[in-house]
Design a protein around this motif. Structure first.
Motif, PDB file in Angstrom:
ATOM      1  N   ARG A 149       0.821  -1.210   0.000  1.00  0.00           N
ATOM      2  CA  ARG A 149       0.000   0.000   0.000  1.00  0.00           C
ATOM      3  C   ARG A 149       0.858   1.264   0.000  1.00  0.00           C
ATOM      4  O   ARG A 149       0.588   2.207  -0.752  1.00  0.00           O
ATOM      5  N   VAL A 152       2.595   1.735  -3.472  1.00  0.00           N
ATOM      6  CA  VAL A 152       1.663   2.252  -4.475  1.00  0.00           C
ATOM      7  C   VAL A 152       1.342   3.722  -4.196  1.00  0.00           C
ATOM      8  O   VAL A 152       1.232   4.541  -5.120  1.00  0.00           O
ATOM      9  N   PRO A 157       4.573   1.009  -9.343  1.00  0.00           N
ATOM     10  CA  PRO A 157       3.621   0.052  -9.913  1.00  0.00           C
ATOM     11  C   PRO A 157       3.329  -1.069  -8.914  1.00  0.00           C
ATOM     12  O   PRO A 157       4.252  -1.661  -8.343  1.00  0.00           O
ATOM     13  N   GLU A 158       2.050  -1.356  -8.707  1.00  0.00           N
ATOM     14  CA  GLU A 158       1.668  -2.328  -7.687  1.00  0.00           C
ATOM     15  C   GLU A 158       2.267  -3.697  -7.939  1.00  0.00           C
ATOM     16  O   GLU A 158       2.703  -4.376  -7.003  1.00  0.00           O
TER      17      GLU A 158
END
Length: 227
Positions: A149, A152, A157-158
């Motif tokens: 979390r 991001v 980029p997750e």
């Protein structure tokens, strides 16, 4: 900060741990010095990994006051007074600490995330967010979901963050930073190296950082090849 080059360019390397209250104070003081530095556009700040307690077991989470009692032998009252003093100094830099609720963890995963951020040019943003999460928000910085979390949130980029957090990417880079710190004789953080010529240990006054910046800039300017 973005990479810079040219005569007078100064690289400032900062060894720091994300659970270190003095590191956040030092970061703010360095930033204030850069605001007053005449050649701040020629400065690159590079964040290096350090672990205040590399032997702290991975997977273990312990309230920071309890950890400090065990480590220092101090009473709960002594630890509380110590944390209150640091909190007051942090407030002078515009920082709001919640050290009484902070949780100590092994920070290797947070440092690996910071190295990913550095590859994206977001190293400073990552350290800022991780320090705030630990010291002001009492978040748990070995929790994979929390790290994803936060990564991001700063613009990573997750899928890349998740791959790093759940794997072992950048472990070698973290170890290289720790090894270099040992070679330099670093025993505590924050530790600042200016142009590989001058070092400042601890969260020193703004004037100390400003002097180091000016000396490093002058050295870089006079040693730059002509042409």
């Amino acid at each position: 900060m973005r990479a810079v080059s040219g005569a007078g360019t100064v690289r400032v390397e900062v060894w720091s741990d994300v659970v270190c209250p003095w590191c956040y104070i030092g970061k703010r003081r360095l930033e204030r010095a850069l605001e007053d530095f005449e050649h701040a556009d020629g400065v690159e700040v590079v964040w290096r990994s350090f672990q205040l307690d590399p032997a702290f077991p991975e997977g273990v989470r312990q309230p920071v006051p309890e950890m400090l009692e065990r480590k220092t032998g101090g009473s709960p009252e002594q630890i509380r007074a110590m944390q209150e003093r640091v909190t007051e100094l942090a407030a002078q830099e515009g920082l709001t600490y919640d050290l009484g609720n902070a949780i100590m963890v092994n920070t290797v995963d947070a440092h690996r995330l910071a190295h990913l951020a550095g590859e994206h040019g977001l190293g400073d943003r990552a350290h800022e967010r991780l320090l705030r999460a630990q010291l002001a928000e009492a978040q748990v910085l070995d929790d994979p979901g929390t790290l994803v979390r936060l990564g991001v949130e700063i613009g990573l980029p997750e899928d890349e963050v998740r791959a790093v957090v759940t794997g072992d990417a950048y472990a070698r880079e973290v170890e290289a930073d720790l090894r270099e710190a040992r070679a330099l004789g670093v025993t505590g953080v924050p530790f600042f190296v200016f142009g590989r010529a001058f070092a400042v240990s601890g969260a020193q006054p703004v004037e100390t950082f400003l002097t180091a910046l000016r000396r490093a800039h002058e050295r870089a300017r006079t040693s730059a090849p002509a042409g």
